[in-house]
Scaffold this motif. Structure first.
Motif, PDB file in Angstrom:
ATOM      1  N   SER A   4      -6.217  -3.535  -8.890  1.00  0.00           N
ATOM      2  CA  SER A   4      -6.533  -2.114  -9.072  1.00  0.00           C
ATOM      3  C   SER A   4      -5.465  -1.151  -8.918  1.00  0.00           C
ATOM      4  O   SER A   4      -4.327  -1.809  -8.227  1.00  0.00           O
ATOM      5  N   ALA A   5      -5.628   0.005  -9.033  1.00  0.00           N
ATOM      6  CA  ALA A   5      -4.491   0.947  -8.999  1.00  0.00           C
ATOM      7  C   ALA A   5      -3.932   1.083  -7.498  1.00  0.00           C
ATOM      8  O   ALA A   5      -2.593   0.946  -6.998  1.00  0.00           O
TER       9      ALA A   5
ATOM     10  N   ALA B 167       1.342  -2.930  -3.361  1.00  0.00           N
ATOM     11  CA  ALA B 167       2.489  -4.136  -3.773  1.00  0.00           C
ATOM     12  C   ALA B 167       3.733  -3.506  -3.933  1.00  0.00           C
ATOM     13  O   ALA B 167       4.679  -4.007  -3.438  1.00  0.00           O
ATOM     14  N   GLY B 168       3.802  -2.358  -4.500  1.00  0.00           N
ATOM     15  CA  GLY B 168       4.793  -1.411  -4.607  1.00  0.00           C
ATOM     16  C   GLY B 168       5.847  -1.129  -3.400  1.00  0.00           C
ATOM     17  O   GLY B 168       6.919  -0.728  -3.388  1.00  0.00           O
ATOM     18  N   ARG B 169       4.811  -1.012  -2.221  1.00  0.00           N
ATOM     19  CA  ARG B 169       5.537  -0.713  -0.915  1.00  0.00           C
ATOM     20  C   ARG B 169       6.340  -1.860  -0.278  1.00  0.00           C
ATOM     21  O   ARG B 169       7.065  -1.721   0.817  1.00  0.00           O
ATOM     22  N   PHE B 170       6.224  -2.878  -0.804  1.00  0.00           N
ATOM     23  CA  PHE B 170       6.791  -4.162  -0.288  1.00  0.00           C
ATOM     24  C   PHE B 170       8.420  -4.031  -0.525  1.00  0.00           C
ATOM     25  O   PHE B 170       8.946  -3.476  -1.609  1.00  0.00           O
ATOM     26  N   HIS B 171       9.106  -4.243   0.477  1.00  0.00           N
ATOM     27  CA  HIS B 171      10.620  -3.919   0.376  1.00  0.00           C
ATOM     28  C   HIS B 171      11.343  -4.996  -0.241  1.00  0.00           C
ATOM     29  O   HIS B 171      12.161  -4.855  -1.251  1.00  0.00           O
TER      30      HIS B 171
ATOM     31  N   PHE C 254     -13.165  -3.608  -4.339  1.00  0.00           N
ATOM     32  CA  PHE C 254     -13.226  -3.999  -3.240  1.00  0.00           C
ATOM     33  C   PHE C 254     -13.511  -2.618  -1.900  1.00  0.00           C
ATOM     34  O   PHE C 254     -13.050  -1.617  -2.418  1.00  0.00           O
ATOM     35  N   CYS C 255     -13.966  -2.789  -0.856  1.00  0.00           N
ATOM     36  CA  CYS C 255     -14.011  -1.929   0.093  1.00  0.00           C
ATOM     37  C   CYS C 255     -13.627  -2.637   1.470  1.00  0.00           C
ATOM     38  O   CYS C 255     -13.273  -3.938   1.403  1.00  0.00           O
ATOM     39  N   TYR C 256     -13.152  -1.830   2.314  1.00  0.00           N
ATOM     40  CA  TYR C 256     -12.423  -2.425   3.600  1.00  0.00           C
ATOM     41  C   TYR C 256     -13.019  -2.118   4.741  1.00  0.00           C
ATOM     42  O   TYR C 256     -13.381  -0.822   4.907  1.00  0.00           O
TER      43      TYR C 256
END
Length: 185
Positions: A44-45, A51-55, A87-89
């Motif tokens: 999902s977006a 995923a893009g926040r991982f260094h 998904f919900c969290y």
């Protein structure tokens, strides 16, 4: 003392999940770039943004693989394409299928450490799973004193020194899986 290697069975062509069963799956998160790219398209977006926040690139790829494989597994159980799942969290971040997915009875949990991911899937009950890479500096008495019950610490201290690290991680992963099932991990 070494433990025997666990033999994993191949996945059946059709997945059925009878009441009362828990299916446990494993995945290698080190995947070729082409496979990661295919898995990324199923996310999902918000998962792609996460995923893009991982260094580190390797951590990003492992996250994409772990979430993509989760979507592929759940999609097989539900006979849906992975990208259609929502998904919900919980307040603590435990994922569940959302109402739009329409399958409230399918429950799951995942854990990953380094290159290994484990998934537990069941129906109508919360489930937890944990995997940890064994790091000697984590398995020490100060950590046990802080997170284990007094009886667990005493039981750990009763093991011969050569077996304590393995005993520590068995206790740790069991506690973490329990907390994951409760949504508190």
């Amino acid at each position: 003392m070494t433990t025997p290697e666990f033999v994993w069975e191949k996945a059946p062509a059709e997945l059925t999940l009878p009441d009362g069963e828990v299916h446990v799956w494993r995945a290698d998160l080190d995947q070729p770039a082409a496979r990661i790219e295919k898995l990324a398209w199923t996310l999902s977006a918000d998962e792609r943004e996460r995923a893009g926040r991982f260094h580190f690139e390797q951590h990003r790829m492992h996250f994409i693989a772990a979430r993509g494989v989760l979507r592929a597994l759940l999609g097989r159980y539900l006979n849906r394409v992975p990208e259609q799942l929502g998904f919900c969290y919980s307040d603590q971040g435990k994922p569940a299928l959302d109402e739009k997915t329409g399958e409230a009875t399918l429950c799951f949990n995942l854990s990953h450490s380094r290159t290994l991911a484990l998934y537990a899937v069941t129906r109508d009950r919360q489930v937890g799973i944990d995997v940890e890479y064994r790091r000697r500096k984590v398995a020490d008495e100060q950590i046990a004193d802080r997170f284990f019950a007094r009886a667990e610490v005493e039981a750990l201290e009763a093991f011969p020194v050569a077996l304590r690290e393995a005993a520590f991680f068995k206790c740790w992963t069991r506690k973490e899986a329990y907390l994951q099932a409760r949504g508190e991990g």
